[in-house]
Structure formats: structure tokens, C-alpha cells
Design a protein around this motif. Structure first.
Motif, short mmCIF file in Angstrom:
data_model
loop_
_atom_site.label_atom_id
_atom_site.label_comp_id
_atom_site.label_asym_id
_atom_site.label_seq_id
_atom_site.Cartn_x
_atom_site.Cartn_y
_atom_site.Cartn_z
N VAL A 44 1.03 -1.16 0.06
CA VAL A 44 0.09 0.06 -0.03
C VAL A 44 1.05 1.16 -0.07
O VAL A 44 2.04 1.21 0.93
N ASN A 45 0.69 2.16 -0.95
CA ASN A 45 1.69 3.26 -1.18
C ASN A 45 0.98 4.64 -1.28
O ASN A 45 -0.10 4.83 -1.85
N THR A 46 1.56 5.57 -0.38
CA THR A 46 1.04 6.81 -0.46
C THR A 46 1.97 7.94 -0.69
O THR A 46 3.28 7.38 -0.61
N GLY A 47 1.62 9.16 -0.66
CA GLY A 47 2.76 10.22 -0.94
C GLY A 47 1.84 11.48 -1.13
O GLY A 47 0.62 11.68 -1.60
N LEU A 48 2.50 12.49 -0.59
CA LEU A 48 2.18 13.98 -0.73
C LEU A 48 2.73 14.73 -2.08
O LEU A 48 3.85 14.28 -2.60
N PRO A 49 1.97 15.71 -2.67
CA PRO A 49 2.76 16.46 -3.62
C PRO A 49 3.75 17.16 -3.35
O PRO A 49 4.18 17.44 -2.08
N ARG A 50 4.88 17.14 -4.02
CA ARG A 50 6.06 17.56 -4.11
C ARG A 50 6.38 18.43 -5.34
O ARG A 50 6.23 18.14 -6.44
N GLU A 51 7.55 19.18 -5.05
CA GLU A 51 8.03 20.09 -6.22
C GLU A 51 9.27 19.39 -6.87
O GLU A 51 10.35 19.00 -5.95
N VAL A 52 9.13 19.31 -8.10
CA VAL A 52 10.81 18.74 -8.65
C VAL A 52 11.00 19.45 -9.73
O VAL A 52 10.14 20.17 -10.69
N LYS A 53 12.07 19.68 -10.18
CA LYS A 53 12.82 20.48 -11.46
C LYS A 53 12.57 19.35 -12.60
O LYS A 53 13.16 18.27 -12.76
N PHE B 248 -2.31 0.54 -4.80
CA PHE B 248 -2.24 -0.47 -4.41
C PHE B 248 -1.29 -1.36 -5.38
O PHE B 248 -1.61 -1.18 -6.52
N THR B 249 -0.31 -2.09 -4.97
CA THR B 249 0.39 -2.97 -5.81
C THR B 249 -0.08 -4.40 -5.36
O THR B 249 -0.50 -4.93 -4.28
N ILE B 250 -0.60 -4.69 -6.57
CA ILE B 250 -1.54 -6.16 -6.31
C ILE B 250 -0.72 -7.40 -6.98
O ILE B 250 -0.51 -7.17 -8.11
N GLU B 251 -0.99 -8.34 -6.27
CA GLU B 251 -0.54 -9.70 -6.71
C GLU B 251 -2.01 -10.49 -7.25
O GLU B 251 -2.53 -10.66 -6.61
N GLY B 252 -1.73 -10.71 -8.59
CA GLY B 252 -2.94 -11.11 -9.45
C GLY B 252 -2.83 -12.40 -9.90
O GLY B 252 -3.67 -12.74 -10.87
N GLY B 253 -2.37 -13.40 -9.14
CA GLY B 253 -2.24 -14.83 -9.89
C GLY B 253 -1.03 -15.01 -10.74
O GLY B 253 -0.33 -14.21 -10.64
N PRO B 254 -0.94 -16.24 -11.46
CA PRO B 254 0.20 -16.49 -12.08
C PRO B 254 0.72 -15.80 -13.02
O PRO B 254 1.60 -15.40 -13.37
N ASP B 255 -0.50 -15.03 -14.02
CA ASP B 255 -0.18 -14.53 -15.07
C ASP B 255 0.00 -12.99 -14.81
O ASP B 255 0.64 -12.09 -15.36
N GLY B 256 -0.98 -12.46 -13.64
CA GLY B 256 -0.90 -11.22 -13.06
C GLY B 256 -1.58 -10.25 -14.51
O GLY B 256 -1.38 -9.00 -14.13
N LEU B 257 -2.10 -10.88 -15.45
CA LEU B 257 -2.61 -9.84 -16.43
C LEU B 257 -4.13 -9.22 -15.69
O LEU B 257 -5.18 -9.67 -16.34
N GLU C 230 5.50 6.14 -1.54
CA GLU C 230 6.32 5.16 -0.97
C GLU C 230 5.09 4.16 -0.17
O GLU C 230 4.11 4.42 0.35
N ALA C 231 5.76 2.84 0.02
CA ALA C 231 4.92 2.00 0.98
C ALA C 231 5.14 2.18 2.30
O ALA C 231 5.76 2.93 2.75
N VAL C 232 3.86 1.93 2.95
CA VAL C 232 3.38 2.20 4.12
C VAL C 232 3.12 1.06 4.84
O VAL C 232 2.51 0.09 4.43
N GLY C 233 3.35 1.02 6.22
CA GLY C 233 2.94 -0.24 7.18
C GLY C 233 1.96 0.11 7.57
O GLY C 233 1.20 1.05 8.00
N GLY C 234 1.33 -1.11 8.50
CA GLY C 234 0.17 -0.96 9.31
C GLY C 234 -1.13 -0.81 8.62
O GLY C 234 -1.11 -1.04 7.27
#
Length: 223
Positions: free
Chosen positions: A6-15, A88-97, A28-32
């Protein structure tokens, strides 16, 4: 299917190309356990709400299997979970399609929440910003490995390891991969017209997509 991150992030400024860009694609991945609300996960925000986020794009899902593909395509590149901006990074079975087996309007339980599939991802230039590569958007779309968005039907809590279980399938079944193809295909034949008409019957498909497809039907003389 199962949540492997499970991944979250706040807006940031980049060049980027000599100017400052604000983006929420850095996840970034978060725990709990994390609260999933109508518009997003706690700790997650989008920078440009005209094209990202909102009720129809509360959570972006991407297949773990695709990381192996991109590791081959981008040798030597570090690819931590959330690299593609997914929540959400998801594991979706053997083919993952996932895009071929998940349909618009399909409903899932995940943790104590319930979600419904609304649309594929159409990447914007900020994916290129994340990868530091102008051609990444084109490569991403051409790969067919787009992932999909879900809306939140019932708020709840989610976390790594949660099963993402089907609770209802959409009767007007149109796979996420088919919607992406219909969006980019140059010409509509009978099969495309039929699929679009089914898609227009899915209430969870956002109105902006429906307007686009209605116009394509008019152009094809099939409205």
C-alpha cells in the motif's frame, strides 16, 4: 488478488526541463492499517485535481507482475513499490494480467472497504518526470500494462496482505484492457461499436469517458 504493498505520497515540487513541477506521483510503501476514504488513502494526495484523484480515481491499482516486465525493459533501474504512482500494488495470480481479467464496474472487498473499478489509467507527462524520461509515457501506454482506478463504495481500512476479493461482476463486461484499446484505436468496426455500447451501460464509467465514446460512435456513424 492480494495487496503486496500500500503506497501513499504527498505532492512535491521537482525540477523538470528547467521548470518546477508539482506532482503527487512519488509514492512510498507504508506499513500497518491505512484508512481508505471516498477520495483517497490517508497520507495520499494528488497535485492536479483536474486530471488526477477525485471520486472516480480514489485509488490506483497496478500489478506486481509488471515490475518484472519493466525490470527487463529498464535494466539496472531501481523499481521500489509505488514507482508507477500506484496506491495498491496487487499480486493477481500466476499471469498477473489484471487488465484482461478485471472489468469496468467489477466490485471488490479489500480489508474492511469496498471498491469498484471505474477506468484504466491514461498516463500523463508526470510519469516521465518520475522516471526522468520523456518517452516513458509512450512506452507505458504501448505496453498495455496500464493498471486501473477504483472508486470507494464503502470506506474502511486496508493494509499489506489483504485479499482483494470479487463481490460482484459487471453484467456489461468490458475488460480494462479493452477500454484502453478502444480509446486509442483509430477506427471502429462492429466489434468496437458493440464493446463501446456495453461500456456506456456501466454506470461507474465516468461521464468524461462516456462523452468521448459517444463522439467516437458519432464519427463511426453508429450513434
Amino acid at each position: 488478488m492480494k495487496l503486496v504493498s500500500v503506497n501513499t505520497g504527498l505532492p512535491r515540487e521537482v525540477k523538470w526541463h528547467g521548470r518546477m513541477v508539482t506532482t503527487g506521483i512519488f509514492k512510498e510503501a507504508v506499513g500497518g492499517r491505512v484508512a481508505l476514504r471516498k477520495l483517497n488513502l490517508d497520507g495520499d494526495r494528488q497535485a492536479d485535481l483536474t486530471v488526477h484523484g477525485g471520486e472516480h480515481k480514489a485509488v490506483y491499482c497496478y500489478s506486481l507482475a509488471y515490475y518484472d516486465y519493466w525490470k527487463r525493459e529498464l535494466p539496472g533501474r531501481e523499481l521500489p513499490m509505488g514507482m508507477f504512482g500506484e496506491n495498491f500494488t496487487i499480486e493477481g495470480g500466476p499471469d498477473g494480467l489484471l487488465e484482461e481479467t478485471v472489468h469496468l464496474g467489477d466490485r471488490f472487498s479489500v480489508g474492511t472497504a469496498r471498491v469498484v473499478v471505474t477506468q484504466p489509467r491514461l498516463p500523463c507527462y508526470k510519469l516521465g518526470v518520475r522516471f526522468g524520461s520523456d518517452d516513458m509515457v509512450k512506452r507505458f501506454l504501448a505496453s498495455g500494462r496500464t493498471g486501473f482506478y477504483v472508486a470507494v463504495m464503502r470506506e474502511g481500512e486496508v493494509g499489506t496482505g489483504d485479499e482483494m476479493e470479487v463481490i460482484a461482476r459487471e453484467a456489461n463486461a468490458v475488460a480494462v484492457s479493452e477500454i484502453t484499446r478502444l480509446y486509442v484505436v483509430k477506427r471502429f468496426g462492429e466489434a468496437e461499436v458493440s464493446a463501446v455500447r456495453r461500456a456506456l451501460g456501466v454506470k461507474e464509467l465516468p461521464e468524461s469517458w462516456k462523452e468521448y465514446f459517444r463522439e467516437r460512435l458519432r464519427q463511426a456513424g453508429a450513434d
